[in-house]
Motif scaffolding. Sequence first.
Motif, PDB file in Angstrom:
ATOM      1  N   THR A   1      -0.675  -2.614   0.573  1.00 53.81           N
ATOM      2  CA  THR A   1      -1.574  -3.329   0.981  1.00 53.81           C
ATOM      3  C   THR A   1      -1.655  -4.642   0.416  1.00 53.81           C
ATOM      4  OG1 THR A   1      -2.981  -2.400  -0.816  1.00 53.81           O
ATOM      5  CG2 THR A   1      -2.919  -1.132   1.458  1.00 53.81           C
TER       6      THR A   1
ATOM      7  N   ARG B   1       0.050   5.607   9.600  1.00 50.67           N
ATOM      8  CA  ARG B   1      -0.594   5.606   8.396  1.00 50.67           C
ATOM      9  C   ARG B   1      -0.284   6.779   7.799  1.00 50.67           C
ATOM     10  NH1 ARG B   1      -7.249   4.847   8.959  1.00 50.67           N
ATOM     11  NH2 ARG B   1      -6.918   4.670   6.644  1.00 50.67           N
TER      12      ARG B   1
ATOM     13  N   ARG C   1       6.560  -3.496   8.412  1.00 48.40           N
ATOM     14  CA  ARG C   1       5.609  -4.450   7.579  1.00 48.40           C
ATOM     15  C   ARG C   1       6.641  -5.493   6.927  1.00 48.40           C
ATOM     16  NH1 ARG C   1       1.216  -0.956   4.402  1.00 48.40           N
ATOM     17  NH2 ARG C   1       0.649   0.507   6.009  1.00 48.40           N
TER      18      ARG C   1
END
Length: 288
Positions: free
Chosen positions: A173, A280, A233
């Motif tokens: 994150t 997730r 990501r």
Amino acid sequence: MAAILVTGGTGALGRQLVPRLRAAGHDVRVLSRRARPADDPSSASGGGASSASGGGPAGDPDGPGWAVGDLVTGAGLGEALRGVRTVVHCASDPRRPRRDLAAAGQLITAARAAGGPHLVYVSIVGVDRVPLGYYRIKLEAEQMVARSGLPWTVLRATQFHDLLCYLFGLAGTLPVLMVPAGVSFQPVDTGDVAGRLTELAAAPAAGRVADFGGPLVQDTAELARAWLRAAGRRRPVLPVRLPGRLMRGYAAGGHLAPDHADGRISFAGFLREHVSPGTRSRRYGRLR
């Protein structure tokens, strides 16, 4: 038919173990603190999950193959253990580790009163070598099992793929994904561990058996980059050298089992199957 009771049967490992036990022809009972959800797959009776006078406790309101009980307070354990010949204890709570000791104590007490079934306990490679608080609790629980007077088996496994994905998800994150420098992991698939537990549950008590590790020992930065690619990501991975006894224990490989690389599914294989952009990671660690 005598049953096998699985604690933590709705957790990451238990969800893999229960269907394997049933496919092998065992009568399996899942212990949970809650009534079975209507859509829970364990309600299926395949592979020997039968009932009442043979799958769940007599009069169990939640149906065959399911028992409601609380490992921390001991409530319901006596009924859950009725007719059980083997208990596979998978339940754990890394967020509140001392609850694991309370759970082990209650389970051992109830098992003694139920006639002394074979107790199979799932632990972690390195609990006696890496100075992590949760590991010390797992080691103490192992010792409780060994001193219980019950027939017992302890299997130590390396870190699960699911756990690394969860940790990378937390670290990812931030703009930079930081990982400990000089540390490797040997992640193992829960399905592979469940396969080994299925064998142990059907066998006589064996004490502490050989450790069970994933197929590859890999640098943490390499694992993190693989997870980032699979998750879609973009982050730089920054290895950071951290001080302290804990990091020295990890750097020394105390949590690895390179001589027991018995798992078949690699981290890369797990990622291909379970991780994609937008996925997730499941919340990890709860006493179930």
